[in-house]
Scaffold this active site. Structure first.
Site, mmCIF file in Angstrom:
data_model
loop_
_atom_site.group_PDB
_atom_site.id
_atom_site.type_symbol
_atom_site.label_atom_id
_atom_site.label_comp_id
_atom_site.label_asym_id
_atom_site.label_seq_id
_atom_site.Cartn_x
_atom_site.Cartn_y
_atom_site.Cartn_z
ATOM 1 N N GLY A 109 0.836 -1.188 0.000
ATOM 2 C CA GLY A 109 0.000 0.000 0.000
ATOM 3 C C GLY A 109 0.875 1.243 0.000
ATOM 4 C CE1 TYR A 110 -2.154 6.057 -1.505
ATOM 5 C CE2 TYR A 110 -3.448 5.066 0.254
ATOM 6 C CZ TYR A 110 -3.381 5.723 -0.965
ATOM 7 O OH TYR A 110 -4.526 6.045 -1.634
ATOM 8 C CB VAL A 135 1.508 -12.074 5.470
ATOM 9 C CG1 VAL A 135 2.246 -12.256 6.790
ATOM 10 C CG2 VAL A 135 2.383 -11.360 4.447
ATOM 11 C CE LYS A 177 -9.975 13.059 -2.468
ATOM 12 N NZ LYS A 177 -9.837 12.717 -1.032
ATOM 13 C CD GLU A 192 -12.982 11.648 0.383
ATOM 14 O OE1 GLU A 192 -12.441 12.699 0.015
ATOM 15 O OE2 GLU A 192 -12.421 10.533 0.326
#
Length: 392
Positions: free
Chosen positions: A10-11, A75, A370, A164
């Site tokens: 991920g990030y 994992v 954004k 959102e």
């Protein structure tokens, strides 16, 4: 050769391997269950159908540096005593000298009766696509079923993602009404939130703008409405029963189940880490992103888990691993938010930018902010080519 294993692409995971790449006498292995990275902050757009999955994903193998080994696998367990990671498909566990746990989040149902069975969680690409499919099928079915619950949508929770998602929903609803020839006056979009206030990270005037915007477009938020039970066609709060055939569950998230499966000291699959982002008693194990609880030295409270802070943690973790390899002291993690942007559909939103949110924005100009934030994130994680692909 120093072995570094990074769990999750991920990030946080992607930034970590990019920052560590090129370190001499180091071998890096990145593990993720998917072959692709997805922009978690855009999952709500796929769930509502204002975006396609391919526009918020990119191939991990193409995004990572050449000196990083990628393994697509699940994992199953981390053994900190033996410094190993067990994978589902490989017979031999991975050995590590340094471990970075960045496994991401899972939906949290808080043990509420029926939530796991009847609520549609939003936690990855597959669940986002499942929400869209269910939503469109229920709306399409109305003309044959004449069941008004097919026109009712409940969003459980009014957190950042929930708001959102509501913004995307009210933006797309007119086109869905036209596509399926639905009675617009019978559409009901309801959001239920246990807390008395929403979006506490924003100035109240911006929150009021968001609530009014959503209400003007058909989405009503009920605060101080804790959920007691979810059934196949309703959400129950005290004596109130809210009926709908589409129930979207966005009440909150927890860390990866691998954390509890590995018998770590945790709460909601989050580990309270040291100020250097390491696991207590295991300075070679760094836990960042959604599976970590990181103390703010100023307030003593844990930082919120966001994409922005995950990236900052990853950069700091790479710095500390390099310091440890060199035999120099590790530094404490500090964080200063660059601002917060909350979209209300693709054309408007609210934002607080700069030191202490001194610049406050609302309306159409936020949509541009954004997009700039998202494009910068993609470029930093995966390079210029992937950013240009997502712009097209």
């Amino acid at each position: 050769m120093t072995e570094i294993v990074v769990l999750g692409a991920g990030y946080a995971g992607l930034r970590t391997v990019r920052e560590l790449s090129g370190t001499s006498n180091v071998h890096i292995t990145l593990v993720d269950r998917n072959s692709y990275h997805y922009e978690a902050t855009a999952l709500h757009t796929v769930a509502i159908g204002t975006n396609e999955a391919e526009h918020i994903t990119f191939d991990i193998q193409k995004a990572i540096p050449k000196d990083v080994t990628f393994k697509q696998d699940n994992v199953t367990r981390i053994d900190t005593q033996n410094k190993t990671v067990t994978l589902e498909k490989e017979a031999t566990p991975l050995q590590y000298d340094y471990l970075v746990v960045a496994l991401g989040f899972e939906s949290e149902d808080f043990g509420i009766k029926g939530a796991a069975t009847y609520g549609l969680p939003l936690q990855d690409i597959e669940s986002a696509q499942a929400i869209r499919k269910h939503l469109e099928e229920r709306l399409a079915a109305y003309n044959d079923s004449h069941d008004e619950r097919d026109l009712h949508i409940i969003v459980c929770g009014a957190g950042f993602t929930s708001i959102e998602l509501l913004g995307e929903l009210v933006y797309r609803m007119p086109s869905l009404v036209e596509q399926y020839h639905l009675p617009a006056d019978k559409i009901q979009i309801t959001c239920l939130e246990a807390m008395p206030k929403i979006l506490p990270m924003f100035d109240q005037k911006l929150v009021d703008f968001a609530v009014q915007f959503l209400a003007d477009h058909g989405a009503i938020i009920h605060t101080s409405t804790p959920i007691d039970e979810v059934t196949d066609h309703s959400v129950i709060s005290g004596d109130n029963v809210y009926e709908a055939n589409t129930i979207i569950w966005t009440t909150g998230v927890r860390g990866s189940h691998v954390i509890s499966d590995s018998h770590f000291d945790q709460k909601r699959n989050r580990v309270a880490v040291t100020s250097q982002l390491t696991m207590k008693d295991h300075p070679e194990v760094f836990i960042i992103g959604d599976s970590s609880a990181v103390p703010d030295p100023a307030s003593g409270r844990f930082y919120p888990t966001t994409g922005q802070i995950s990236i900052a943690q990853a950069t700091h973790t790479a710095k500390n691993i390099k310091a440890s390899i060199d035999g120099t002291p590790l530094s404490d993690f500090t964080y200063k938010s660059l601002g917060t942007v909350c979209s209300l559909g693709p054309t408007t939103g609210i934002a607080e930018i700069g030191d202490s949110g001194r610049i406050k924005l609302k309306g159409r100009k936020v949509a541009l902010v954004k997009k700039m934030v998202n494009d910068r994130s993609i470029m930093e994680e995966s390079g210029f080519a992937n950013m240009m692909r997502n712009l097209s």
